[in-house]
Design a protein around this motif. Structure first.
Motif, PDB file in Angstrom:
ATOM      1  N   HIS A 157       0.802  -1.211   0.000  1.00  0.00           N
ATOM      2  CA  HIS A 157       0.000   0.000   0.000  1.00  0.00           C
ATOM      3  C   HIS A 157       0.842   1.271   0.000  1.00  0.00           C
ATOM      4  CE1 HIS A 157       0.403  -0.877   4.426  1.00  0.00           C
ATOM      5  NE2 HIS A 157       0.720   0.408   4.424  1.00  0.00           N
ATOM      6  N   GLN A 158       2.176   1.126   0.116  1.00  0.00           N
ATOM      7  CA  GLN A 158       3.037   2.298   0.076  1.00  0.00           C
ATOM      8  C   GLN A 158       3.542   2.585  -1.336  1.00  0.00           C
ATOM      9  OE1 GLN A 158       5.934   1.349   3.090  1.00  0.00           O
ATOM     10  NE2 GLN A 158       4.724   2.291   4.697  1.00  0.00           N
ATOM     11  N   LEU A 159       3.195   1.756  -2.274  1.00  0.00           N
ATOM     12  CA  LEU A 159       3.562   1.986  -3.662  1.00  0.00           C
ATOM     13  C   LEU A 159       2.589   2.970  -4.294  1.00  0.00           C
ATOM     14  CD1 LEU A 159       4.269  -1.691  -4.735  1.00  0.00           C
ATOM     15  CD2 LEU A 159       5.977   0.087  -4.389  1.00  0.00           C
ATOM     16  N   GLY A 160       3.093   3.765  -5.245  1.00  0.00           N
ATOM     17  CA  GLY A 160       2.222   4.676  -5.967  1.00  0.00           C
ATOM     18  C   GLY A 160       1.329   3.928  -6.939  1.00  0.00           C
ATOM     19  N   THR A 161       0.294   4.603  -7.411  1.00  0.00           N
ATOM     20  CA  THR A 161      -0.669   3.964  -8.308  1.00  0.00           C
ATOM     21  C   THR A 161      -0.002   3.432  -9.572  1.00  0.00           C
ATOM     22  OG1 THR A 161      -2.349   5.486  -7.474  1.00  0.00           O
ATOM     23  CG2 THR A 161      -2.877   4.297  -9.488  1.00  0.00           C
ATOM     24  N   ALA A 162       0.891   4.216 -10.164  1.00  0.00           N
ATOM     25  CA  ALA A 162       1.557   3.776 -11.396  1.00  0.00           C
ATOM     26  C   ALA A 162       2.443   2.567 -11.145  1.00  0.00           C
ATOM     27  CB  ALA A 162       2.376   4.913 -11.994  1.00  0.00           C
ATOM     28  N   GLU A 163       3.106   2.531  -9.988  1.00  0.00           N
ATOM     29  CA  GLU A 163       3.969   1.395  -9.666  1.00  0.00           C
ATOM     30  C   GLU A 163       3.157   0.105  -9.575  1.00  0.00           C
ATOM     31  OE1 GLU A 163       7.373   2.825  -6.777  1.00  0.00           O
ATOM     32  OE2 GLU A 163       5.494   3.826  -6.275  1.00  0.00           O
ATOM     33  N   VAL A 164       1.998   0.192  -8.936  1.00  0.00           N
ATOM     34  CA  VAL A 164       1.120  -0.973  -8.844  1.00  0.00           C
ATOM     35  C   VAL A 164       0.627  -1.363 -10.242  1.00  0.00           C
ATOM     36  CG1 VAL A 164      -1.061  -1.846  -7.929  1.00  0.00           C
ATOM     37  CG2 VAL A 164       0.416  -0.441  -6.491  1.00  0.00           C
ATOM     38  N   ALA A 165       0.300  -0.374 -11.057  1.00  0.00           N
ATOM     39  CA  ALA A 165      -0.208  -0.643 -12.403  1.00  0.00           C
ATOM     40  C   ALA A 165       0.831  -1.359 -13.266  1.00  0.00           C
ATOM     41  CB  ALA A 165      -0.631   0.661 -13.080  1.00  0.00           C
ATOM     42  N   ILE A 166       2.100  -1.022 -13.086  1.00  0.00           N
ATOM     43  CA  ILE A 166       3.158  -1.715 -13.838  1.00  0.00           C
ATOM     44  C   ILE A 166       3.107  -3.206 -13.541  1.00  0.00           C
ATOM     45  CG2 ILE A 166       5.659  -1.987 -14.095  1.00  0.00           C
ATOM     46  CD1 ILE A 166       5.836   1.064 -13.333  1.00  0.00           C
ATOM     47  N   MET A 167       2.970  -3.549 -12.263  1.00  0.00           N
ATOM     48  CA  MET A 167       2.917  -4.955 -11.873  1.00  0.00           C
ATOM     49  C   MET A 167       1.654  -5.636 -12.372  1.00  0.00           C
ATOM     50  SD  MET A 167       4.530  -4.923  -8.036  1.00  0.00           S
ATOM     51  CE  MET A 167       3.583  -3.515  -7.462  1.00  0.00           C
ATOM     52  N   VAL A 168       0.532  -4.928 -12.310  1.00  0.00           N
ATOM     53  CA  VAL A 168      -0.744  -5.498 -12.753  1.00  0.00           C
ATOM     54  C   VAL A 168      -0.707  -5.775 -14.252  1.00  0.00           C
ATOM     55  CG1 VAL A 168      -3.184  -4.963 -13.105  1.00  0.00           C
ATOM     56  CG2 VAL A 168      -2.128  -4.516 -10.898  1.00  0.00           C
ATOM     57  N   LEU A 169      -0.195  -4.828 -15.020  1.00  0.00           N
ATOM     58  CA  LEU A 169      -0.118  -5.006 -16.474  1.00  0.00           C
ATOM     59  C   LEU A 169       0.820  -6.162 -16.833  1.00  0.00           C
ATOM     60  CD1 LEU A 169      -0.021  -1.235 -17.461  1.00  0.00           C
ATOM     61  CD2 LEU A 169      -1.851  -2.852 -18.048  1.00  0.00           C
ATOM     62  N   ALA A 170       1.932  -6.270 -16.120  1.00  0.00           N
ATOM     63  CA  ALA A 170       2.853  -7.388 -16.365  1.00  0.00           C
ATOM     64  C   ALA A 170       2.187  -8.718 -16.033  1.00  0.00           C
ATOM     65  CB  ALA A 170       4.128  -7.202 -15.544  1.00  0.00           C
ATOM     66  N   LEU A 171       1.454  -8.749 -14.923  1.00  0.00           N
ATOM     67  CA  LEU A 171       0.738  -9.959 -14.512  1.00  0.00           C
ATOM     68  C   LEU A 171      -0.295 -10.368 -15.556  1.00  0.00           C
ATOM     69  CD1 LEU A 171       0.185 -12.027 -12.206  1.00  0.00           C
ATOM     70  CD2 LEU A 171      -1.487 -10.397 -11.311  1.00  0.00           C
ATOM     71  N   ALA A 172      -0.902  -9.378 -16.208  1.00  0.00           N
ATOM     72  CA  ALA A 172      -1.935  -9.651 -17.207  1.00  0.00           C
ATOM     73  C   ALA A 172      -1.351  -9.983 -18.583  1.00  0.00           C
ATOM     74  CB  ALA A 172      -2.863  -8.449 -17.324  1.00  0.00           C
ATOM     75  N   GLY A 173      -0.036 -10.015 -18.683  1.00  0.00           N
ATOM     76  CA  GLY A 173       0.603 -10.338 -19.957  1.00  0.00           C
ATOM     77  C   GLY A 173       0.704  -9.155 -20.903  1.00  0.00           C
ATOM     78  N   GLU A 174       0.483  -7.955 -20.389  1.00  0.00           N
ATOM     79  CA  GLU A 174       0.566  -6.745 -21.216  1.00  0.00           C
ATOM     80  C   GLU A 174       1.979  -6.170 -21.104  1.00  0.00           C
ATOM     81  OE1 GLU A 174      -1.649  -5.912 -23.251  1.00  0.00           O
ATOM     82  OE2 GLU A 174      -3.445  -6.981 -22.559  1.00  0.00           O
ATOM     83  N   ALA A 175       2.921  -6.873 -21.742  1.00  0.00           N
ATOM     84  CA  ALA A 175       4.338  -6.533 -21.588  1.00  0.00           C
ATOM     85  C   ALA A 175       4.672  -5.152 -22.145  1.00  0.00           C
ATOM     86  CB  ALA A 175       5.198  -7.597 -22.265  1.00  0.00           C
ATOM     87  N   ASP A 176       4.110  -4.804 -23.296  1.00  0.00           N
ATOM     88  CA  ASP A 176       4.422  -3.506 -23.891  1.00  0.00           C
ATOM     89  C   ASP A 176       3.961  -2.372 -22.984  1.00  0.00           C
ATOM     90  OD1 ASP A 176       5.409  -1.881 -26.128  1.00  0.00           O
ATOM     91  OD2 ASP A 176       3.302  -1.385 -26.496  1.00  0.00           O
ATOM     92  N   ALA A 177       2.750  -2.490 -22.455  1.00  0.00           N
ATOM     93  CA  ALA A 177       2.210  -1.452 -21.575  1.00  0.00           C
ATOM     94  C   ALA A 177       3.005  -1.381 -20.273  1.00  0.00           C
ATOM     95  CB  ALA A 177       0.733  -1.725 -21.281  1.00  0.00           C
ATOM     96  N   ALA A 178       3.367  -2.529 -19.710  1.00  0.00           N
ATOM     97  CA  ALA A 178       4.129  -2.538 -18.460  1.00  0.00           C
ATOM     98  C   ALA A 178       5.495  -1.884 -18.651  1.00  0.00           C
ATOM     99  CB  ALA A 178       4.288  -3.971 -17.952  1.00  0.00           C
ATOM    100  N   THR A 179       6.154  -2.213 -19.750  1.00  0.00           N
ATOM    101  CA  THR A 179       7.485  -1.655 -20.018  1.00  0.00           C
ATOM    102  C   THR A 179       7.428  -0.151 -20.250  1.00  0.00           C
ATOM    103  OG1 THR A 179       8.275  -3.738 -20.963  1.00  0.00           O
ATOM    104  CG2 THR A 179       9.479  -1.753 -21.567  1.00  0.00           C
ATOM    105  N   LYS A 180       6.475   0.288 -21.069  1.00  0.00           N
ATOM    106  CA  LYS A 180       6.379   1.717 -21.372  1.00  0.00           C
ATOM    107  C   LYS A 180       5.945   2.525 -20.157  1.00  0.00           C
ATOM    108  CE  LYS A 180       5.856   1.310 -26.351  1.00  0.00           C
ATOM    109  NZ  LYS A 180       4.945   1.223 -27.497  1.00  0.00           N
ATOM    110  N   LEU A 181       5.076   1.960 -19.344  1.00  0.00           N
ATOM    111  CA  LEU A 181       4.666   2.664 -18.135  1.00  0.00           C
ATOM    112  C   LEU A 181       5.824   2.741 -17.147  1.00  0.00           C
ATOM    113  CD1 LEU A 181       2.579   4.100 -16.430  1.00  0.00           C
ATOM    114  CD2 LEU A 181       1.714   1.868 -15.684  1.00  0.00           C
TER     115      LEU A 181
END
Length: 229
Positions: free
Chosen positions: A183-207
């Motif tokens: 819960h101490q991570l910023g929203t974008a940091e969490v989103a990077i992990m979520v996108l990677a988990l969902a297999g959205e590698a391009d979005a995770a890398t660019k974010l």
């Protein structure tokens, strides 16, 4: 460069500014900022921002004045993921467009939140299992930790949605992690992990790249009070 008109957080911010009866004064409010990235103009990060190829959608549910804050990272997500939405959170009168989005049959909505603070454990999922003919819709509760807890507990329109939780194991693999708790991570940091988990590698890398540029530029602007170093 991405089309800034597609950034739903900036659209929400402009709407809230137009409706506000008083000026919102964030820290560093006197600093001359880029109107798009909200970084001090000398450290603007708008050049070279590129939207990702992404088969998921994101929704920022933002606490009250969160969209005004230059430090907010929800708008970074909206810069990178083309299918993005942002709404101001309201406990009793949610935006009708938000409710329509949550019930849109083309989407598979899920709230991003740590499992340890979800009252109904049966709602918790740890992987993104895509349903046929549906696009994952990741809902980020964008605010402080206390505000996010309030949003998930006092939003009946979210009660029937699964909660995607990032596990400690996945956090340990995250190289940008700078805090001991999710819960101490910023929203974008969490989103990077979520996108990677969902297999959205391009979005995770660019974010991730966009977030790192933002973090560095924001700290430089803050340290130098907006002036060139």
């Amino acid at each position: 460069m991405t089309n800034r008109s597609s950034n739903s957080v900036l659209v929400l911010r402009a709407q809230q500014i137009s409706e506000s009866r008083r000026e919102f004064n964030a820290r560093g409010g006197k600093m001359e900022r880029c109107e798009q990235c909200l970084i001090a103009k000398h450290y603007c990060i708008c050049d070279g921002v590129e939207q990702a190829q992404c088969n998921a959608a994101v929704c920022m549910l933002m606490y009250h004045n969160e969209s005004f804050k230059p430090s907010n990272t929800g708008r970074l997500i909206a810069e990178i993921v083309p299918d993005n939405y942002a709404f101001r959170w309201d406990r009793t009168e949610p935006d009708a467009k938000l409710l329509a989005l949550l019930n849109d049959p083309q989407y598979q909505p899920m709230v991003i939140f740590p499992a340890t603070d979800v009252e109904d454990a049966t709602r918790v999922i740890t992987d993104v299992e895509r349903l046929p003919n549906k696009r994952p819709l990741f809902i980020f509760l964008d605010g402080t930790w206390r505000e996010a807890k309030k949003m998930i507990r006092k939003s009946p329109y979210l009660d029937n949605l699964p909660v995607l939780s990032i596990t400690a194991e996945k956090l340990s693999d995250y190289r940008l992690r700078i805090a001991p708790h999710a819960h101490q991570l910023g929203t974008a940091e969490v989103a990077i992990m979520v996108l990677a988990l969902a297999g959205e590698a391009d979005a995770a890398t660019k974010l991730e790249q966009h977030f790192m540029k933002f973090r560095d530029a924001y700290l430089l602007g803050k340290r130098n009070k907006g002036r060139p170093a």
